[in-house]
Motif scaffolding. Structure first.
Motif, PDB file in Angstrom:
ATOM      1  N   SER A 173       0.858  -1.093   0.152  1.00  0.00           N
ATOM      2  CA  SER A 173      -0.014   0.003  -0.145  1.00  0.00           C
ATOM      3  C   SER A 173       0.846   1.305   0.182  1.00  0.00           C
ATOM      4  CB  SER A 173      -0.911   0.100   1.192  1.00  0.00           C
ATOM      5  OG  SER A 173      -1.795   1.082   1.354  1.00  0.00           O
ATOM      6  N   SER A 174       0.082   2.445  -0.195  1.00  0.00           N
ATOM      7  CA  SER A 174       0.991   3.564  -0.465  1.00  0.00           C
ATOM      8  C   SER A 174       2.111   3.508  -1.334  1.00  0.00           C
ATOM      9  CB  SER A 174       1.401   4.017   0.879  1.00  0.00           C
ATOM     10  OG  SER A 174       0.528   4.494   1.695  1.00  0.00           O
ATOM     11  N   VAL A 175       1.786   2.781  -2.679  1.00  0.00           N
ATOM     12  CA  VAL A 175       2.617   2.758  -3.799  1.00  0.00           C
ATOM     13  C   VAL A 175       2.635   3.750  -4.630  1.00  0.00           C
ATOM     14  CG1 VAL A 175       3.006   1.182  -5.691  1.00  0.00           C
ATOM     15  CG2 VAL A 175       1.994   0.167  -3.728  1.00  0.00           C
ATOM     16  N   LEU A 176       4.209   4.202  -4.596  1.00  0.00           N
ATOM     17  CA  LEU A 176       4.335   5.047  -5.729  1.00  0.00           C
ATOM     18  C   LEU A 176       4.427   4.651  -7.248  1.00  0.00           C
ATOM     19  CD1 LEU A 176       5.236   8.296  -6.423  1.00  0.00           C
ATOM     20  CD2 LEU A 176       7.592   7.523  -6.214  1.00  0.00           C
ATOM     21  N   VAL A 177       3.553   5.179  -8.086  1.00  0.00           N
ATOM     22  CA  VAL A 177       3.678   4.541  -9.499  1.00  0.00           C
ATOM     23  C   VAL A 177       3.864   5.618 -10.372  1.00  0.00           C
ATOM     24  CG1 VAL A 177       1.897   2.912  -8.796  1.00  0.00           C
ATOM     25  CG2 VAL A 177       1.175   4.914  -9.687  1.00  0.00           C
ATOM     26  N   THR A 178       4.360   5.214 -11.553  1.00  0.00           N
ATOM     27  CA  THR A 178       4.779   5.940 -12.877  1.00  0.00           C
ATOM     28  C   THR A 178       4.272   5.384 -14.129  1.00  0.00           C
ATOM     29  OG1 THR A 178       6.250   7.521 -13.733  1.00  0.00           O
ATOM     30  CG2 THR A 178       7.212   5.548 -12.864  1.00  0.00           C
ATOM     31  N   THR A 179       4.752   5.653 -15.174  1.00  0.00           N
ATOM     32  CA  THR A 179       4.344   4.988 -16.312  1.00  0.00           C
ATOM     33  C   THR A 179       5.775   4.337 -17.040  1.00  0.00           C
ATOM     34  OG1 THR A 179       4.819   6.872 -17.937  1.00  0.00           O
ATOM     35  CG2 THR A 179       2.564   6.536 -16.961  1.00  0.00           C
TER      36      THR A 179
END
Length: 323
Positions: A211-217
């Motif tokens: 949880s509280s995962v930082l995501v991008t592309t």
């Protein structure tokens, strides 16, 4: 938290020991990049590392100008990333898998909480002691994979399921109502209204996505890995600082979410620290991810028939090169 559905609508709506000194800032950069971060919910402790990095000027020192956009129910994580209106976002690990199943090029680069804060809240004066006691209750929840996992275990038989309203008010008013929540937030909000609750952690059932995962592309990772590294490094330091002393980060959270109180944020820190640093995880290791955890999650979602095994490969869901 907090997406509309599991399939098409998901894509459309979606160290140091404790007590040591604060982590040092990243090196100063002479160039500046503009970054927008989309939150998956209203500003709360689950986003604390971002706000702490902002308050400690870690982004500024890394050469970044960062804007944090609060979300809410059905926060459009997938569309915002795909359209380039944000470069990073916050999500849960299961959201990453669901979005990839819909063709969204989303990649996790940091996981602040090793254990998921998802809980089922019941009033202390309720007869519900365990998940097996939910029969006959009214359960307010969103369309989340943990619910399908509970259903697969037979835990929702003869349970009246209704949509989650984003408030603890129904539980406060009715002892037969149980609601979803995050262990460091909603239980404390109920207590502020004079109602003590019990919490049952979904992770104890065996479903425990990061949880509280930082995501991008994947596109940004390929085209601008330097920017990704700058942002991940500053954010990870922000999380380390937030878990040490959250005062400045909480001040910015309260400015973005006036429904939250400082007392709730402060009382929730004990629980949040346990989730981010289980088994006394060293502070320097905060944010880590393991291939095994991602593989387990993907396998569970395939078994629940929420994703297609031909569409999602666990190793595509995350990138640990920036940690």
């Amino acid at each position: 938290m907090k997406f509309l559905s599991f399939h098409f609508a998901v894509a459309l709506a979606i160290t140091l020991a404790s007590g040591c000194s604060r982590s040092t800032a990243p090196p100063m950069s002479t160039t500046r990049s503009i970054v927008t971060v989309q939150l998956n919910w209203k500003a709360e402790s689950e986003h604390g590392g971002l706000y702490q990095a902002q308050a400690d000027e870690l982004y500024t020192q890394a050469g970044l100008t960062v804007a944090i956009t609060p979300g809410g129910i059905n926060a459009p994580i997938g569309p915002e990333l795909e359209l380039g209106r944000c470069q990073f976002a916050m999500a849960n690990a299961d959201d990453v898998v669901l979005l990839r199943n819909e063709g969204v090029d989303i990649v996790a680069v940091l996981a602040a909480m090793q254990n998921h804060p998802r809980c089922i809240m019941v009033r202390a004066d309720s007869d519900v002691q365990t998940f097996k006691d939910l029969r006959g209750t009214t359960f307010q929840h969103g369309p989340r994979p943990y619910v399908e996992f509970m259903r697969s275990q037979g835990l929702l038989d003869q349970v009246n399921e209704v949509p989650y309203q984003g408030s603890v008010a129904p539980l406060v008013a009715d002892a037969n109502v149980v609601i979803q929540g995050y262990s460091f937030s909603e239980p404390l909000l109920a207590a502020e209204q004079g109602v003590e609750v019990r919490t049952m952690m979904a992770s104890e059932l065996g479903f425990n996505p990061y949880s509280s995962v930082l995501v991008t592309t994947g596109k940004l990772i390929r085209e601008n890995p330097t920017l990704v590294q700058q942002f991940v490094t500053a954010t990870r330091t922000g999380w380390q600082n937030y878990l040490t002393d959250p005062a400045k980060g909480n001040a910015l959270i309260l400015a973005d979410n006036q429904q939250m109180t400082g007392a709730t944020l402060n009382r929730g820190m004990k629980e949040l620290r346990k989730l981010a640093r289980p088994d006394d995880l060293p502070l320097k290791s905060v944010g880590q991810m393991s291939p095994e955890r991602w593989s387990t999650l993907v396998e569970q979602l395939i078994e629940l028939k929420l994703v297609d095994a031909d569409k999602v490969i666990a190793s595509d869901c995350y990138n640990i090169d920036f940690l």
